[in-house]
Design an enzyme around this catalytic site. Sequence first.
Site, PDB file in Angstrom:
ATOM      1  CB  CYS A 106      -0.955   0.002   1.183  1.00 51.34           C
ATOM      2  SG  CYS A 106      -2.097  -1.383   1.129  1.00 51.34           S
ATOM      3  CG  HIS A 248      -3.014   3.378   2.130  1.00 57.13           C
ATOM      4  ND1 HIS A 248      -3.586   2.958   0.948  1.00 57.13           N
ATOM      5  CD2 HIS A 248      -3.049   2.304   2.966  1.00 57.13           C
ATOM      6  CE1 HIS A 248      -3.936   1.693   1.066  1.00 57.13           C
ATOM      7  NE2 HIS A 248      -3.629   1.271   2.274  1.00 57.13           N
ATOM      8  CG  ASN A 278      -6.525  -0.909   1.407  1.00 60.58           C
ATOM      9  OD1 ASN A 278      -5.897  -0.583   0.420  1.00 60.58           O
ATOM     10  ND2 ASN A 278      -5.932  -1.292   2.538  1.00 60.58           N
TER      11      ASN A 278
HETATM   12  N1  ACO Z   1     -18.210  -8.324  10.119  1.00 63.20           N
HETATM   13  C1  ACO Z   1     -18.711  -8.509  11.343  1.00 63.20           C
HETATM   14  N2  ACO Z   1     -17.933  -8.763  12.411  1.00 63.20           N
HETATM   15  C2  ACO Z   1     -16.617  -8.832  12.209  1.00 63.20           C
HETATM   16  C3  ACO Z   1     -16.024  -8.636  10.943  1.00 63.20           C
HETATM   17  C4  ACO Z   1     -16.888  -8.393   9.880  1.00 63.20           C
HETATM   18  N3  ACO Z   1     -16.431  -8.197   8.625  1.00 63.20           N
HETATM   19  N4  ACO Z   1     -14.685  -8.767  11.069  1.00 63.20           N
HETATM   20  C5  ACO Z   1     -14.427  -9.019  12.346  1.00 63.20           C
HETATM   21  N5  ACO Z   1     -15.588  -9.057  13.048  1.00 63.20           N
HETATM   22  C6  ACO Z   1     -15.775  -9.289  14.456  1.00 63.20           C
HETATM   23  C7  ACO Z   1     -14.599  -9.995  15.073  1.00 63.20           C
HETATM   24  O1  ACO Z   1     -14.698 -11.392  14.906  1.00 63.20           O
HETATM   25  C8  ACO Z   1     -14.721  -9.581  16.528  1.00 63.20           C
HETATM   26  O2  ACO Z   1     -15.702 -10.360  17.140  1.00 63.20           O
HETATM   27  P1  ACO Z   1     -15.464 -10.939  18.621  1.00 63.20           P
HETATM   28  O3  ACO Z   1     -15.320  -9.719  19.489  1.00 63.20           O
HETATM   29  O4  ACO Z   1     -16.677 -11.741  18.869  1.00 63.20           O
HETATM   30  O5  ACO Z   1     -14.200 -11.732  18.518  1.00 63.20           O
HETATM   31  C9  ACO Z   1     -15.264  -8.158  16.435  1.00 63.20           C
HETATM   32  O6  ACO Z   1     -15.852  -8.043  15.123  1.00 63.20           O
HETATM   33  C10 ACO Z   1     -14.200  -7.091  16.588  1.00 63.20           C
HETATM   34  O7  ACO Z   1     -13.122  -7.402  15.738  1.00 63.20           O
HETATM   35  P2  ACO Z   1     -11.792  -6.584  15.759  1.00 63.20           P
HETATM   36  O8  ACO Z   1     -10.766  -7.261  14.913  1.00 63.20           O
HETATM   37  O9  ACO Z   1     -11.453  -6.265  17.184  1.00 63.20           O
HETATM   38  O10 ACO Z   1     -12.268  -5.245  15.047  1.00 63.20           O
HETATM   39  P3  ACO Z   1     -11.498  -3.895  14.926  1.00 63.20           P
HETATM   40  O11 ACO Z   1     -12.294  -2.857  15.574  1.00 63.20           O
HETATM   41  O12 ACO Z   1     -10.053  -4.029  15.286  1.00 63.20           O
HETATM   42  O13 ACO Z   1     -11.574  -3.619  13.363  1.00 63.20           O
HETATM   43  C11 ACO Z   1     -10.262  -3.735  11.356  1.00 63.20           C
HETATM   44  C12 ACO Z   1     -10.952  -4.522  12.455  1.00 63.20           C
HETATM   45  C13 ACO Z   1     -11.306  -2.919  10.609  1.00 63.20           C
HETATM   46  C14 ACO Z   1      -9.620  -4.724  10.377  1.00 63.20           C
HETATM   47  C15 ACO Z   1      -9.209  -2.788  11.968  1.00 63.20           C
HETATM   48  O14 ACO Z   1      -8.399  -3.506  12.869  1.00 63.20           O
HETATM   49  C16 ACO Z   1      -8.347  -2.136  10.935  1.00 63.20           C
HETATM   50  O15 ACO Z   1      -8.789  -1.327  10.149  1.00 63.20           O
HETATM   51  N6  ACO Z   1      -7.042  -2.431  10.910  1.00 63.20           N
HETATM   52  C17 ACO Z   1      -6.142  -1.877   9.957  1.00 63.20           C
HETATM   53  C18 ACO Z   1      -6.240  -2.675   8.705  1.00 63.20           C
HETATM   54  C19 ACO Z   1      -5.543  -2.025   7.552  1.00 63.20           C
HETATM   55  O16 ACO Z   1      -5.478  -0.842   7.455  1.00 63.20           O
HETATM   56  N7  ACO Z   1      -5.029  -2.876   6.644  1.00 63.20           N
HETATM   57  C20 ACO Z   1      -4.512  -2.469   5.419  1.00 63.20           C
HETATM   58  C21 ACO Z   1      -3.094  -2.051   5.486  1.00 63.20           C
HETATM   59  S1  ACO Z   1      -2.569  -1.598   3.930  1.00 63.20           S
HETATM   60  C22 ACO Z   1      -1.838  -2.877   3.074  1.00 63.20           C
HETATM   61  O17 ACO Z   1      -0.644  -2.893   2.932  1.00 63.20           O
HETATM   62  C23 ACO Z   1      -2.691  -3.975   2.469  1.00 63.20           C
END
Ligand code: ACO
Length: 325
Positions: A106, A248, A278
């Site tokens: 990214c 990004h 993304n």
């Molecule tokens: N739909 C519904 N529920 C979900 C989903 C979904 N799609 N995904 C996860 N959950 C659930 C989880 O299982 C968890 O449930 P639990 O509490 O029963 O275990 C709950 O939702 C919370 O999950 P978290 O992982 O704690 O959610 P978080 O608030 O951390 O959000 C996210 C997750 C959106 C992925 C966040 O961590 C994030 O944006 N991280 C950065 C990711 C990013 O930017 N990546 C790209 C980098 S760029 C590159 O190089 C590709």
Amino acid sequence: MGCGSATPQKIIINDQLGQRVDTNDEWIQSRTGIGERRIIGESESLVDLATDAALNAVKMANWDVNTIDLIILATSTPEDLFGSAPKIQSNLEASGAVAFDLTAACSGFLFALVTASQYLASGSMKRAVVIGADQLSKWVDWDDRTTCVLFGDGAGAVAIETTGAQNDLIGYDLKTDGKRGGCLNLSQSNVFLDLVEEAKYQKGEFLPIKMEGKEVYKFAVKEVPIILGKLLDKYQIDSESIDWLLLHQANQRILDAVASRFSIPSRKVLSNLKHYGNTSAATIPLMLDEAVRDQRIKSGDLIACSGFGAGLSWGAALFYWHGPY
Ligand code: ACO
């Protein structure tokens, strides 16, 4: 001098993903800001999108394709592991250009922009097209709700040149930390098959994207303000002078967190996550192109830009936009 973009036709809205995994629009929108994404279909290709994005940038710059010296394609998802950029060069009929791929996930577009600017600054080349294009849809595990809701496909490009006048790229900084690379990977599978007696060969294939979302989130909201803050200090630029924060597009919460660290109001924070998710190396030029064409970004505007992602890799650049409008 110009920018361009191209996106696939097929739109997948959040609720459609609920047909495949246990997710819903409310969860995705509230955690990420993403409402829909576009996915490359059977009649499309990454190289075609990248070509269209590049052509749009070249048209805006009003360049003859024969005057292009350099084409860099930032991508982690080439159609050909030997490189997809030469195919784009051929599509553009830019026979005088040298074209190569650059991979930095990214952060790829920013790394490619800085790389191209070195060729221009050295005087060895005059005109470059820098493309960010990715098709992460082919490497996402569509049954993993923690990653599949985040990504989409797309392409964006800029046309840059040396003019001998003021340098619009004020400054930049790039970083990688391979020690932390394990929290976001699209890595090869370690499958070895028999070749001949007592010799095996490694089968060429990759595993789907694997991400520890929370770690990546913490990394982004920590490192992006540091690298951008140092750059602003170095060039003695007050964050109030920034016209646009162009980050990004990974997650709206990351954009908001970085903006609040610099007290940048939300009207100056560019975001199109809602429509594209993304798109990896494509997010920055895709967003730039949208905001230039709808005339939010005007010639002379100061843009603070930062990319971050797998590697781990991250970077920032401060530049003025000086396109035709
Ligand atoms: N739909 C519904 N529920 C979900 C989903 C979904 N799609 N995904 C996860 N959950 C659930 C989880 O299982 C968890 O449930 P639990 O509490 O029963 O275990 C709950 O939702 C919370 O999950 P978290 O992982 O704690 O959610 P978080 O608030 O951390 O959000 C996210 C997750 C959106 C992925 C966040 O961590 C994030 O944006 N991280 C950065 C990711 C990013 O930017 N990546 C790209 C980098 S760029 C590159 O190089 C590709």
